[in-house]
Design a protein around this motif. Structure first.
Motif, PDB file in Angstrom:
ATOM      1  N   PRO A 281      13.608  -7.007  -1.241  1.00  0.00           N
ATOM      2  CA  PRO A 281      12.808  -5.796  -1.453  1.00  0.00           C
ATOM      3  C   PRO A 281      11.327  -6.171  -1.501  1.00  0.00           C
ATOM      4  O   PRO A 281      10.965  -7.229  -2.022  1.00  0.00           O
ATOM      5  N   GLU A 282      10.474  -5.336  -0.957  1.00  0.00           N
ATOM      6  CA  GLU A 282       9.051  -5.671  -0.930  1.00  0.00           C
ATOM      7  C   GLU A 282       8.462  -5.778  -2.331  1.00  0.00           C
ATOM      8  O   GLU A 282       7.465  -6.474  -2.523  1.00  0.00           O
ATOM      9  N   ASP A 283       9.093  -5.109  -3.305  1.00  0.00           N
ATOM     10  CA  ASP A 283       8.578  -5.173  -4.668  1.00  0.00           C
ATOM     11  C   ASP A 283       9.399  -6.121  -5.549  1.00  0.00           C
ATOM     12  O   ASP A 283       9.366  -6.029  -6.771  1.00  0.00           O
ATOM     13  N   PHE A 292       1.935  -8.654  -4.977  1.00  0.00           N
ATOM     14  CA  PHE A 292       0.555  -8.971  -5.331  1.00  0.00           C
ATOM     15  C   PHE A 292      -0.417  -8.144  -4.490  1.00  0.00           C
ATOM     16  O   PHE A 292      -1.527  -8.571  -4.190  1.00  0.00           O
ATOM     17  N   ALA A 293       0.038  -6.940  -4.113  1.00  0.00           N
ATOM     18  CA  ALA A 293      -0.778  -6.027  -3.314  1.00  0.00           C
ATOM     19  C   ALA A 293      -1.306  -4.899  -4.197  1.00  0.00           C
ATOM     20  O   ALA A 293      -0.623  -4.430  -5.109  1.00  0.00           O
ATOM     21  N   GLY A 297      -7.400   3.039  -5.952  1.00  0.00           N
ATOM     22  CA  GLY A 297      -8.840   2.830  -5.984  1.00  0.00           C
ATOM     23  C   GLY A 297      -9.357   2.268  -7.292  1.00  0.00           C
ATOM     24  O   GLY A 297     -10.209   1.369  -7.309  1.00  0.00           O
ATOM     25  N   ILE A 298      -8.859   2.795  -8.413  1.00  0.00           N
ATOM     26  CA  ILE A 298      -9.316   2.322  -9.727  1.00  0.00           C
ATOM     27  C   ILE A 298      -8.996   0.847  -9.902  1.00  0.00           C
ATOM     28  O   ILE A 298      -9.816   0.061 -10.391  1.00  0.00           O
ATOM     29  N   HIS A 299      -7.788   0.441  -9.486  1.00  0.00           N
ATOM     30  CA  HIS A 299      -7.375  -0.956  -9.628  1.00  0.00           C
ATOM     31  C   HIS A 299      -8.211  -1.867  -8.733  1.00  0.00           C
ATOM     32  O   HIS A 299      -8.700  -2.917  -9.170  1.00  0.00           O
ATOM     33  N   VAL A 300      -8.344  -1.491  -7.468  1.00  0.00           N
ATOM     34  CA  VAL A 300      -9.059  -2.345  -6.523  1.00  0.00           C
ATOM     35  C   VAL A 300     -10.510  -2.522  -6.949  1.00  0.00           C
ATOM     36  O   VAL A 300     -11.052  -3.640  -6.918  1.00  0.00           O
ATOM     37  N   ASP A 301     -11.143  -1.449  -7.337  1.00  0.00           N
ATOM     38  CA  ASP A 301     -12.535  -1.535  -7.786  1.00  0.00           C
ATOM     39  C   ASP A 301     -12.672  -2.509  -8.955  1.00  0.00           C
ATOM     40  O   ASP A 301     -13.576  -3.350  -8.981  1.00  0.00           O
ATOM     41  N   ALA A 302     -11.753  -2.428  -9.906  1.00  0.00           N
ATOM     42  CA  ALA A 302     -11.817  -3.300 -11.070  1.00  0.00           C
ATOM     43  C   ALA A 302     -11.533  -4.753 -10.703  1.00  0.00           C
ATOM     44  O   ALA A 302     -12.216  -5.670 -11.171  1.00  0.00           O
ATOM     45  N   ILE A 303     -10.540  -4.978  -9.852  1.00  0.00           N
ATOM     46  CA  ILE A 303     -10.170  -6.351  -9.484  1.00  0.00           C
ATOM     47  C   ILE A 303     -11.288  -7.014  -8.687  1.00  0.00           C
ATOM     48  O   ILE A 303     -11.551  -8.215  -8.842  1.00  0.00           O
ATOM     49  N   GLN A 325      -3.470  -9.199  -2.145  1.00  0.00           N
ATOM     50  CA  GLN A 325      -3.700  -8.339  -0.989  1.00  0.00           C
ATOM     51  C   GLN A 325      -4.322  -7.022  -1.446  1.00  0.00           C
ATOM     52  O   GLN A 325      -3.940  -6.479  -2.482  1.00  0.00           O
ATOM     53  N   PHE A 326      -5.256  -6.523  -0.654  1.00  0.00           N
ATOM     54  CA  PHE A 326      -5.772  -5.174  -0.867  1.00  0.00           C
ATOM     55  C   PHE A 326      -5.269  -4.313   0.292  1.00  0.00           C
ATOM     56  O   PHE A 326      -5.490  -4.634   1.459  1.00  0.00           O
ATOM     57  N   VAL A 327      -4.591  -3.242  -0.049  1.00  0.00           N
ATOM     58  CA  VAL A 327      -3.947  -2.387   0.940  1.00  0.00           C
ATOM     59  C   VAL A 327      -4.700  -1.067   1.049  1.00  0.00           C
ATOM     60  O   VAL A 327      -5.068  -0.477   0.033  1.00  0.00           O
ATOM     61  N   LEU A 328      -4.913  -0.625   2.269  1.00  0.00           N
ATOM     62  CA  LEU A 328      -5.533   0.676   2.487  1.00  0.00           C
ATOM     63  C   LEU A 328      -4.458   1.736   2.651  1.00  0.00           C
ATOM     64  O   LEU A 328      -3.495   1.553   3.402  1.00  0.00           O
ATOM     65  N   GLY A 329      -4.635   2.857   1.933  1.00  0.00           N
ATOM     66  CA  GLY A 329      -3.654   3.918   2.013  1.00  0.00           C
ATOM     67  C   GLY A 329      -4.139   5.183   1.336  1.00  0.00           C
ATOM     68  O   GLY A 329      -5.341   5.380   1.108  1.00  0.00           O
TER      69      GLY A 329
END
Length: 388
Positions: A281-283, A292-293, A297-303, A325-329
């Motif tokens: 499973p991917e998760d 580790f993806a 937005g709130i998470h990525v900005d903080a990381i 990994q940073f994922v766009l979605g």
């Protein structure tokens, strides 16, 4: 939730050992069958990752299985190969041809198992355990005993069986939650009580019928178990067993030394996934493709500002040889989108960001997958053509 490290605060520098049964209990997963080449590849990967023991198979299944165990034994240099046996003379005789020093006898202990499966009683279990352990020990084997269906057996009989095995020369005692009915606190209490009352080191073998095998294994270790029976990717009967990668990661994060190379877990996990035909499973914790993806937005900005905001060092990707990994979605924010555009060498002004956000959302809803770099280039190209 109390961190594992807090529960382990009174157990400094303690070591627990992982005993893998992927090649035995793992292959008993319905529909799973390993070729000899796959078994050897798995055994070598387990050896390299640092497990203490590898249950290499069941010799009593026949000459072909004996030959396979012999081949596996020749490839293992660190871990001790183990042959799994029923409480029968035939199983011991077949195990004697495998070239291993370690054998394990499984002893049904619950009334349901003894009477329903063997039409036997406790007196028979005790006498046969004593006889076969003495016989195997006299022949030079190191013998462990497993209490099958221990979680449905009263503690007094578990203690009696353990002490019978100890007097006969056994080196370890395994309790099996064969039907996966324990919960973390009952696993902890059982391990704690048994370690206080028996003379043998204790091993826990947990099944995952309620999704608690990893938690039960961890709590049994905290309760005193020194050996933890696991399978790669949690393979096993029905819902499977405690997952090696999860148990190792949790134990190490709590300060208990397992001797496992955490950076090698992802490679091991993929080898077993391929051999078993069971895609990860991917998760999947620790080894899944997307664990580790980050997308929100709130998470990525903080990381991007400080990785520790949403990553604890004990479960940081680099600890397991992985990368963030940073994922766009659909849930991407301005910071993540700007970073992705900059990384791709694309314009990232506010006008581009505003125009792309609804396109990201539509793409995610329609395709059910993250936006790739090529997708992003195509979106920006289309925007430029529209403006032109």
């Amino acid at each position: 939730m109390t961190p594992v490290s807090d529960l382990n605060a009174n157990l400094p520098n303690r070591r627990v050992l992982l005993c893998d049964t992927t090649l035995r209990d793992g292959e008993q997963t319905a529909g799973v069958a390993f070729s000899l080449d796959e078994k050897i590849a798995i055994a070598k990967a387990l050896d390299q990752v640092g497990v203490a023991e590898i249950e290499a198979g069941i010799a009593a299944m026949g000459d072909d299985d004996v030959a396979e165990i012999q081949a596996i034994v020749k490839q293992v240099t660190h871990a001790a190969p183990v042959v799994w046996c029923r409480l029968r003379d035939y199983d011991l005789e077949m195990a004697a041809h495998c070239g291993t020093r370690r054998i394990h006898f499984a002893v049904p202990t619950s009334e349901a198992q003894l009477r329903g499966k063997l039409r036997a009683d406790r007196a028979w279990a005790l006498s046969e355990t004593q006889r076969l352990v003495e016989l195997a020990t006299a022949r030079g084997f190191d013998v462990s005993i497993g209490a099958e269906d221990a979680s449905r057996t009263d503690t007094s009989f578990l203690v009696a069986l353990a002490e019978t095995a100890a007097r006969a020369g056994a080196i370890r005692y395994r309790i099996a939650d064969t039907l996966g009915i324990l919960d973390p606190m009952s696993a902890y209490r059982l391990a704690q009580e048994l370690t206080a009352r028996i003379s043998l080191p204790l091993e826990i073998h947990a099944h995952n019928d309620f999704g608690l095998a990893t938690a039960n294994t961890i709590m049994a270790a905290i309760g005193g178990a020194t050996h933890l029976s696991v399978t790669v990717n949690g393979l096993g009967e029905r819902a499977g067993n405690a997952a090696l990668e999860e148990v190792a990661a949790a134990m190490e994060s709590g300060g208990l030394n397992t001797g496992i190379d955490l950076t090698a877990l992802s490679h091991l996990s993929q080898i077993v996934a391929d051999a078993s035909g069971r895609n990860l499973p991917e998760d999947k914790p620790i080894t899944g493709k997307m664990v580790f993806a980050h997308e929100a937005g709130i998470h990525v900005d903080a990381i991007l500002k400080n990785a520790s905001t949403y990553e604890d060092p004990r479960c940081a990707p680099e600890r397991f040889g992985r990368t963030r990994q940073f994922v766009l979605g659909k849930h991407s924010g301005t910071a993540g989108l700007r970073a992705a555009l900059n990384s791709a060498g694309l314009p990232s002004d506010d006008q581009i960001l505003a125009a792309l956000k609804p396109k990201l959302r539509a793409h995610a809803i329609n395709t059910k997958r993250p936006v790739t770099a090529s997708d992003l280039v195509a979106m920006v190209t289309r925007l430029a053509l529209q403006e032109g």
